[in-house]
Design a protein around this motif. Structure first.
Motif, PDB file in Angstrom:
ATOM      1  N   ILE A 188      -8.345   9.089  -0.001  1.00  0.00           N
ATOM      2  CA  ILE A 188      -7.194   7.979   0.076  1.00  0.00           C
ATOM      3  C   ILE A 188      -6.105   7.909   1.001  1.00  0.00           C
ATOM      4  O   ILE A 188      -6.190   6.676   1.731  1.00  0.00           O
ATOM      5  CB  ILE A 188      -6.471   8.030  -1.402  1.00  0.00           C
ATOM      6  CG1 ILE A 188      -7.502   8.000  -2.658  1.00  0.00           C
ATOM      7  CG2 ILE A 188      -5.466   6.829  -1.423  1.00  0.00           C
ATOM      8  CD1 ILE A 188      -6.997   8.110  -3.887  1.00  0.00           C
ATOM      9  N   ASN A 189      -5.687   8.965   1.403  1.00  0.00           N
ATOM     10  CA  ASN A 189      -4.483   8.955   2.357  1.00  0.00           C
ATOM     11  C   ASN A 189      -5.167   8.746   3.740  1.00  0.00           C
ATOM     12  O   ASN A 189      -4.690   8.093   4.703  1.00  0.00           O
ATOM     13  CB  ASN A 189      -3.834  10.576   2.565  1.00  0.00           C
ATOM     14  CG  ASN A 189      -2.909  10.559   1.300  1.00  0.00           C
ATOM     15  OD1 ASN A 189      -2.096   9.524   1.094  1.00  0.00           O
ATOM     16  ND2 ASN A 189      -2.787  11.755   0.815  1.00  0.00           N
ATOM     17  N   LEU A 190      -6.508   9.296   4.062  1.00  0.00           N
ATOM     18  CA  LEU A 190      -7.186   8.952   5.424  1.00  0.00           C
ATOM     19  C   LEU A 190      -7.460   7.578   5.552  1.00  0.00           C
ATOM     20  O   LEU A 190      -7.191   6.839   6.532  1.00  0.00           O
ATOM     21  CB  LEU A 190      -8.440   9.769   5.434  1.00  0.00           C
ATOM     22  CG  LEU A 190      -8.267  11.056   6.030  1.00  0.00           C
ATOM     23  CD1 LEU A 190      -9.729  11.358   6.131  1.00  0.00           C
ATOM     24  CD2 LEU A 190      -7.794  11.264   7.323  1.00  0.00           C
ATOM     25  N   VAL A 191      -7.974   6.892   4.408  1.00  0.00           N
ATOM     26  CA  VAL A 191      -8.190   5.383   4.509  1.00  0.00           C
ATOM     27  C   VAL A 191      -6.896   4.599   4.711  1.00  0.00           C
ATOM     28  O   VAL A 191      -7.001   3.689   5.617  1.00  0.00           O
ATOM     29  CB  VAL A 191      -8.843   5.042   3.149  1.00  0.00           C
ATOM     30  CG1 VAL A 191      -9.117   3.327   3.376  1.00  0.00           C
ATOM     31  CG2 VAL A 191     -10.055   5.513   3.039  1.00  0.00           C
ATOM     32  N   ILE A 192      -5.742   4.816   4.025  1.00  0.00           N
ATOM     33  CA  ILE A 192      -4.526   4.086   4.282  1.00  0.00           C
ATOM     34  C   ILE A 192      -4.045   4.526   5.821  1.00  0.00           C
ATOM     35  O   ILE A 192      -3.555   3.450   6.559  1.00  0.00           O
ATOM     36  CB  ILE A 192      -3.618   4.775   3.224  1.00  0.00           C
ATOM     37  CG1 ILE A 192      -4.085   4.178   1.842  1.00  0.00           C
ATOM     38  CG2 ILE A 192      -2.014   4.077   3.522  1.00  0.00           C
ATOM     39  CD1 ILE A 192      -3.283   4.708   0.746  1.00  0.00           C
TER      40      ILE A 192
ATOM     41  N   ILE B 122       0.951  -1.239   0.141  1.00  0.00           N
ATOM     42  CA  ILE B 122      -0.056   0.024  -0.121  1.00  0.00           C
ATOM     43  C   ILE B 122       0.751   1.289  -0.024  1.00  0.00           C
ATOM     44  O   ILE B 122       0.519   2.288  -0.414  1.00  0.00           O
ATOM     45  CB  ILE B 122      -1.106   0.154   1.234  1.00  0.00           C
ATOM     46  CG1 ILE B 122      -2.122   1.062   0.751  1.00  0.00           C
ATOM     47  CG2 ILE B 122      -0.464   0.395   2.448  1.00  0.00           C
ATOM     48  CD1 ILE B 122      -2.903   0.721  -0.096  1.00  0.00           C
ATOM     49  N   SER B 123       2.143   1.304   0.470  1.00  0.00           N
ATOM     50  CA  SER B 123       2.613   2.215   0.496  1.00  0.00           C
ATOM     51  C   SER B 123       3.480   2.612  -0.941  1.00  0.00           C
ATOM     52  O   SER B 123       3.629   3.810  -1.085  1.00  0.00           O
ATOM     53  CB  SER B 123       4.082   2.166   1.672  1.00  0.00           C
ATOM     54  OG  SER B 123       5.069   1.173   1.123  1.00  0.00           O
ATOM     55  N   ASP B 124       3.577   1.788  -1.724  1.00  0.00           N
ATOM     56  CA  ASP B 124       3.874   1.950  -3.108  1.00  0.00           C
ATOM     57  C   ASP B 124       2.628   2.523  -4.019  1.00  0.00           C
ATOM     58  O   ASP B 124       2.856   3.630  -4.734  1.00  0.00           O
ATOM     59  CB  ASP B 124       4.149   0.620  -3.674  1.00  0.00           C
ATOM     60  CG  ASP B 124       5.415   0.354  -3.448  1.00  0.00           C
ATOM     61  OD1 ASP B 124       6.314   0.956  -2.739  1.00  0.00           O
ATOM     62  OD2 ASP B 124       5.876  -0.774  -4.158  1.00  0.00           O
ATOM     63  N   LEU B 125       1.468   2.720  -3.324  1.00  0.00           N
ATOM     64  CA  LEU B 125       0.219   3.689  -3.884  1.00  0.00           C
ATOM     65  C   LEU B 125      -0.356   4.551  -3.083  1.00  0.00           C
ATOM     66  O   LEU B 125      -1.106   5.282  -3.555  1.00  0.00           O
ATOM     67  CB  LEU B 125      -0.768   2.296  -4.212  1.00  0.00           C
ATOM     68  CG  LEU B 125      -0.517   1.096  -4.784  1.00  0.00           C
ATOM     69  CD1 LEU B 125      -2.062   0.200  -4.744  1.00  0.00           C
ATOM     70  CD2 LEU B 125      -0.379   1.536  -6.172  1.00  0.00           C
ATOM     71  N   THR B 126       0.540   5.072  -2.037  1.00  0.00           N
ATOM     72  CA  THR B 126       0.187   6.046  -1.277  1.00  0.00           C
ATOM     73  C   THR B 126       0.194   7.520  -1.975  1.00  0.00           C
ATOM     74  O   THR B 126       1.428   7.776  -2.143  1.00  0.00           O
ATOM     75  CB  THR B 126       0.697   5.954   0.187  1.00  0.00           C
ATOM     76  OG1 THR B 126       0.327   4.664   0.723  1.00  0.00           O
ATOM     77  CG2 THR B 126       0.178   6.977   1.037  1.00  0.00           C
ATOM     78  N   PRO B 127      -0.604   8.202  -2.182  1.00  0.00           N
ATOM     79  CA  PRO B 127      -0.513   9.661  -2.828  1.00  0.00           C
ATOM     80  C   PRO B 127       0.560  10.431  -2.029  1.00  0.00           C
ATOM     81  O   PRO B 127       1.357  10.956  -2.612  1.00  0.00           O
ATOM     82  CB  PRO B 127      -1.984  10.461  -2.781  1.00  0.00           C
ATOM     83  CG  PRO B 127      -2.861   9.033  -2.588  1.00  0.00           C
ATOM     84  CD  PRO B 127      -1.950   7.995  -2.058  1.00  0.00           C
TER      85      PRO B 127
END
Length: 178
Positions: A111-115, A65-70
């Motif tokens: 997106i950042n919040l969900v992650i 998921i860190s590879d997709l985090t904005p």
């Protein structure tokens, strides 16, 4: 409104981090549907987020998921390059970066919040109610109140309890949140 949010917060205190992540994903999915945003990156992001609810290895999920985090992809540091991302090729990194630069700030924020719900307590203690993930979950809820028409039914997330598995809850298939 404040009293209602206090009741919602009490409700989320009983729901595991897995359930909180699921709630966030459902809100993100609804936002994407309502705003007609769908492409390879939203599909990959949603699929990777859902892996959180079933994986037995959250540290592996964290790497994916860190590879997709904005927040990471859009970092302007000169050393933020494709080779730092294990699951992305150079062209994928550039494509994902372009996608994030084109979408509205609201989507990036969500997106950042969900992650954040899934990662914030990943390597530490959850405490009595995982206040850190609770805060992000409440931010997702407040966002949903303002930005989406159909907020997921909070009762659907009661199936995974904070009292299970040290606050993380038991692993559970995403279909059970529908």
């Amino acid at each position: 409104m404040k009293l209602f949010n206090n009741n919602v917060e009490k409700h989320f205190k009983k729901i595991s981090i897995t359930g909180r992540v699921a709630f966030g994903i459902k809100c993100l999915e609804e936002y994407l549907i309502e705003n007609k945003i769908r492409n390879v990156w939203t599909n990959r992001l949603i699929n990777t987020l859902w892996e959180f609810t079933t994986t037995k290895n959250l540290s592996e999920w964290d790497k994916k998921i860190s590879d997709l985090t904005p927040e990471c992809i859009l970092d302007t540091h000169p050393k933020n390059i494709a080779e730092n991302y294990n699951s992305l090729s150079e062209s994928e990194f550039q494509s994902l970066k372009e996608f994030y630069l084109k979408v509205d700030d609201k989507l990036i924020y969500l997106i950042n919040l969900v992650i954040d719900i899934g990662t914030t307590d990943l390597y530490g203690a959850t405490g009595k109610h995982s206040e850190n993930t609770l805060k992000s979950t409440m931010e997702v809820y407040k966002f949903a109140q303002k930005e989406i028409n159909v907020i997921p039914d909070l009762n659907k997330f009661n199936i995974t309890k904070f009292s299970e598995n040290g606050g993380w809850g038991n692993r559970i298939d995403k279909k059970l949140f529908n």
